[in-house]
Write a protein that holds these residues in place. Sequence first.
Motif, PDB file in Angstrom:
ATOM      1  N   LEU A 193       0.845  -1.201   0.000  1.00 10.16           N
ATOM      2  CA  LEU A 193       0.000   0.000   0.000  1.00 10.16           C
ATOM      3  C   LEU A 193       0.883   1.254   0.000  1.00 10.16           C
ATOM      4  N   THR A 194       0.289   2.338  -0.463  1.00  8.99           N
ATOM      5  CA  THR A 194       0.951   3.643  -0.386  1.00  8.99           C
ATOM      6  C   THR A 194       0.188   4.479   0.630  1.00  8.99           C
ATOM      7  N   LEU A 195       0.942   5.032   1.573  1.00  8.64           N
ATOM      8  CA  LEU A 195       0.348   5.820   2.642  1.00  8.64           C
ATOM      9  C   LEU A 195       0.733   7.290   2.437  1.00  8.64           C
ATOM     10  N   LEU A 196      -0.275   8.153   2.311  1.00 10.20           N
ATOM     11  CA  LEU A 196       0.016   9.589   2.163  1.00 10.20           C
ATOM     12  C   LEU A 196      -0.457  10.307   3.419  1.00 10.20           C
ATOM     13  N   ILE A 197       0.459  11.040   4.013  1.00 12.80           N
ATOM     14  CA  ILE A 197       0.168  11.698   5.281  1.00 12.80           C
ATOM     15  C   ILE A 197       0.112  13.206   5.039  1.00 12.80           C
ATOM     16  N   LEU A 198      -1.028  13.816   5.362  1.00 14.30           N
ATOM     17  CA  LEU A 198      -1.193  15.259   5.171  1.00 14.30           C
ATOM     18  C   LEU A 198      -1.445  15.943   6.509  1.00 14.30           C
ATOM     19  N   GLY A 199      -0.856  17.128   6.686  1.00 13.19           N
ATOM     20  CA  GLY A 199      -1.147  17.833   7.939  1.00 13.19           C
ATOM     21  C   GLY A 199      -0.401  19.149   8.056  1.00 13.19           C
ATOM     22  N   GLN A 200      -0.657  19.830   9.168  1.00 10.20           N
ATOM     23  CA  GLN A 200      -0.072  21.152   9.384  1.00 10.20           C
ATOM     24  C   GLN A 200       1.427  21.041   9.705  1.00 10.20           C
ATOM     25  N   PRO A 201       2.172  22.160   9.653  1.00  9.51           N
ATOM     26  CA  PRO A 201       3.641  22.090   9.692  1.00  9.51           C
ATOM     27  C   PRO A 201       4.245  21.313  10.864  1.00  9.51           C
ATOM     28  N   GLU A 202       3.586  21.329  12.027  1.00  7.81           N
ATOM     29  CA  GLU A 202       4.168  20.626  13.181  1.00  7.81           C
ATOM     30  C   GLU A 202       4.294  19.123  12.931  1.00  7.81           C
ATOM     31  N   LEU A 203       3.544  18.639  11.947  1.00  7.16           N
ATOM     32  CA  LEU A 203       3.603  17.208  11.615  1.00  7.16           C
ATOM     33  C   LEU A 203       5.008  16.781  11.190  1.00  7.16           C
ATOM     34  N   LYS A 204       5.711  17.677  10.531  1.00  9.24           N
ATOM     35  CA  LYS A 204       7.039  17.311  10.024  1.00  9.24           C
ATOM     36  C   LYS A 204       7.975  16.962  11.187  1.00  9.24           C
ATOM     37  N   ALA A 205       7.948  17.813  12.225  1.00  7.91           N
ATOM     38  CA  ALA A 205       8.813  17.537  13.381  1.00  7.91           C
ATOM     39  C   ALA A 205       8.386  16.245  14.068  1.00  7.91           C
ATOM     40  N   MET A 206       7.067  16.022  14.136  1.00 10.01           N
ATOM     41  CA  MET A 206       6.582  14.789  14.777  1.00 10.01           C
ATOM     42  C   MET A 206       7.115  13.572  14.034  1.00 10.01           C
ATOM     43  N   ILE A 207       7.081  13.639  12.715  1.00  4.36           N
ATOM     44  CA  ILE A 207       7.521  12.483  11.918  1.00  4.36           C
ATOM     45  C   ILE A 207       9.041  12.363  11.941  1.00  4.36           C
ATOM     46  N   ASP A 208       9.726  13.516  11.878  1.00  6.51           N
ATOM     47  CA  ASP A 208      11.195  13.467  11.892  1.00  6.51           C
ATOM     48  C   ASP A 208      11.721  12.828  13.176  1.00  6.51           C
TER      49      ASP A 208
END
Length: 271
Positions: free
Chosen positions: A163-178
């Motif tokens: 499957l391909t998972l696409l994650i969309l969200g506000q800028p704070e999401l990047k730090a959460m994922i990083d």
Amino acid sequence: MYESHWGLSLKPFENTPDPNFLYHSPQHEEGLSRLLYIVSEGKGAGLLTGVFGCGKTLLGQTLFKELDRDIYKTAFIANPFLNYSELLMHIAYCLGARDLPKNKQDVLVNVVLERLGEILENNMRDGKKTVVVIDEAHVITDLRVWEELRLLLNFQIENQFLLTLLILGQPELKAMIDSNKQFSQRLAVKYHLGPLTEQETKDYISHRLNIAGASETLFAQGTAKLIYKKTGGIPRRINHLCDLALFAGFGKNSKVIDQDLINEVSADVEC
Ligand SMILES: Nc1ncnc2c1ncn2[C@@H]1O[C@H](COP(=O)(O)OP(=O)(O)OP(=O)(O)O)[C@@H](O)[C@H]1O
Ligand SMILES: [Mg+2]
């Protein structure tokens, strides 16, 4: 309400993510083509971040509209404010699972993961690709949810993601994922959407007016520059302000939206 006054066939500035109104700014174009690339190449996961109201959901919806239903099986999770088992259940349900268990969370997670695995394998055997979009993913603060999402990416056959998972969200999401290395290492693409420029704001307004059947001169010279100043080039704010201006102008029986009207309505609202 005001459409006939302004000679419009539709309301041009509705705040809903309608793909028919998509204005292809360079960054929306780039964001969309990256999402399409991840999906068509069967990459594991991609991340689209952006400030509030800049068009993330719209790009997700546009992507879904473009996917051929004969090839793609899809799930769009609009509100992931769910615990880890509920989110998996919801994804499984959107992908067609109906016989899902209803008790004991830990047992349930394994069972749901198993069902999801079966669905993904069946899709692959039928020659279908599976795409899951998680919108508003910045609301996911429970680390177990990220762990379950990461597990979904473990469904692979011969190094092909199921499957391909696409994650969309506000800028704070990047730090959460990083901060979640195991997850972030699996992202094939990351893209960030910012506000429109002044020129893009002008083109955006003309584009939406055009789709709604209006004449381009409906907004007087200089109004786009002022709207950019008031809204910072954020599409949702632009829509809000322009919609209010059309409404107020209709109330005054105006023939054109001018700078005075924009100043007047923006003084009354936070746009
Ligand atoms: N490129 C664009 N072309 C046309 N309309 C746009 C564009 N970008 C955004 N919009 C419009 O702006 C509004 C806000 O867009 P959208 O809901 O997609 O933003 P978002 O980034 O998902 O916001 P949030 O962070 O609140 O979830 C919608 O009405 C959408 O149609
Ligand atoms: Mg959104």
